[in-house]
Design a protein around this motif. Sequence first.
Motif, PDB file in Angstrom:
ATOM      1  N   TYR A  33       0.833  -1.198   0.000  1.00 49.73           N
ATOM      2  CA  TYR A  33       0.000   0.000   0.000  1.00 49.73           C
ATOM      3  C   TYR A  33       0.873   1.257   0.000  1.00 49.73           C
ATOM      4  O   TYR A  33       0.604   2.218  -0.747  1.00 49.73           O
ATOM      5  N   ASP A  63       2.253   1.716  -3.437  1.00 49.25           N
ATOM      6  CA  ASP A  63       1.195   2.165  -4.349  1.00 49.25           C
ATOM      7  C   ASP A  63       0.971   3.664  -4.226  1.00 49.25           C
ATOM      8  O   ASP A  63       0.799   4.375  -5.235  1.00 49.25           O
ATOM      9  N   GLN A  64       0.962   4.162  -2.996  1.00 47.58           N
ATOM     10  CA  GLN A  64       0.707   5.573  -2.769  1.00 47.58           C
ATOM     11  C   GLN A  64       1.883   6.451  -3.210  1.00 47.58           C
ATOM     12  O   GLN A  64       1.691   7.511  -3.810  1.00 47.58           O
ATOM     13  N   GLY A 123       2.278   5.633  -7.220  1.00 46.09           N
ATOM     14  CA  GLY A 123       1.079   5.872  -8.016  1.00 46.09           C
ATOM     15  C   GLY A 123       0.430   7.216  -7.775  1.00 46.09           C
ATOM     16  O   GLY A 123      -0.133   7.818  -8.696  1.00 46.09           O
ATOM     17  N   LEU A 133       0.169  -1.722 -11.333  1.00 48.54           N
ATOM     18  CA  LEU A 133       1.100  -1.193 -10.343  1.00 48.54           C
ATOM     19  C   LEU A 133       1.123  -2.002  -9.053  1.00 48.54           C
ATOM     20  O   LEU A 133       2.200  -2.305  -8.527  1.00 48.54           O
ATOM     21  N   THR A 134      -0.053  -2.379  -8.536  1.00 48.09           N
ATOM     22  CA  THR A 134      -0.078  -3.118  -7.275  1.00 48.09           C
ATOM     23  C   THR A 134       0.658  -4.448  -7.402  1.00 48.09           C
ATOM     24  O   THR A 134       1.428  -4.835  -6.510  1.00 48.09           O
ATOM     25  N   ASN A 189       4.333  -3.846  -7.532  1.00 44.39           N
ATOM     26  CA  ASN A 189       4.897  -3.534  -6.217  1.00 44.39           C
ATOM     27  C   ASN A 189       4.998  -4.770  -5.327  1.00 44.39           C
ATOM     28  O   ASN A 189       5.931  -4.887  -4.532  1.00 44.39           O
TER      29      ASN A 189
END
Length: 422
Positions: free
Chosen positions: A14, A17-18, A21, A74-75, A78
């Motif tokens: 997470y 991602d932040q 992204g 993307l997730t 990652n």
Amino acid sequence: MSQTGVQARRSAVYLLDQVLGEGRLMSELIGGGALDRLVPEDRARAQRLATETLRGLERADRILKKHLAKSPPLTVQNILRIATYELCQGGAAHGVVNAAVEIVGKNRRTAAMKGLVNAVLRKVADTGPEMWAALRVPHLPKWLRSPLVAAYGAEGVQAMEAAHFAGAPLDLMAKGDRGALHRSLGGEMLPTGTVRLQEAGQVSGLPGFKRGSWWVQDAAASMPVHVLNPQSGEQVLDLCAAPGGKTMQLAAAGAVVTAVDDSESRMARVRENLKRTGLKAEIVVGDAMAQGGAWDAILLDAPCSATGTIRRHPDLPHAKDGSDFGDLINLQAAMLDHAISLLKPGGRLVFCTCSLLPDEGECQVEDALARHEGLSVDRAAVALDGVDPAWITEEGGLRLRPDYWSDKGGMDGFYMACIRKS
């Protein structure tokens, strides 16, 4: 695989991602409660996984590229990146791969990619560690690397990148007896008086934390107060004070400190640290540009690109793109002009930024001297213990870089100068 191990990895995904992204900084995410639901052990693990994966992102992507025909969402990318970092650092293949597959499988949008993740990571487990060790030290992104090469040359930037990749030890500033802190915790006593620990563990669990005997402060970040050299009883204004390390230094020196910052949440941390250490300062939540008065000494740690802190915050080059540099530089100049107007005759001001960009350091001081009469730069003030004379710049400031003190673990990039009003 324990559920807590999966939770820590899922939270690390997470965070990536932040950052990658949404362009958010990890400090903002964590400060905003992104990891609060985790137990302390998993919170530390999630933060470490995200931080170290970002530090080695270029290596992870080069390894994964050999096994991917195209980039996944993307997730999923990652998840693969974090698992690649773990595998290449000696993580048990069975546990790492199974955890990654479980995380992918529990998300309906990515569940169909379980087979891909499993297959790719099995290959990474076989060949990744050897490839990881052979790859170059990750480069900074071009938007930042280009101006730094222009300022310091390619070899200088390569040395900084090596320091970034190595990460940062933990530096502690003592409230009182620095020798006692050193005897209590071990580590290395630096010329700045800070104590450096290479392997610290949980900060709040270290001896003396609850008693308020010390606070965390990088050696470079402690130097501006040494340059200001506050005297007992002096009226000192600390502008842009949060998170408060310099405020505590000033108070510990006996100065009468007024600390100003426009962030209520960050100033709450300053209050907590002052209470923990038993130090006193007047706390003002407000705009630095709205402050008045006449002061013996002023410390202005101006808002900046924070490019000097990448060894501790490897998310920064990925969350930013340099588009805000112009606004920051204009704000620094305005704050510097205002701070100069608040100095008593004969007073002194230390301007500093945790930036590697000369436009946020050397150039600001040169321009301020051109705009104002009756100012001088006190070159002697920056000649501190442990400072190489070569670090003192043409206009009389001090330029610090992450590759300095490389044999000791480096330092943050910083610029500082002491300006005196006649």
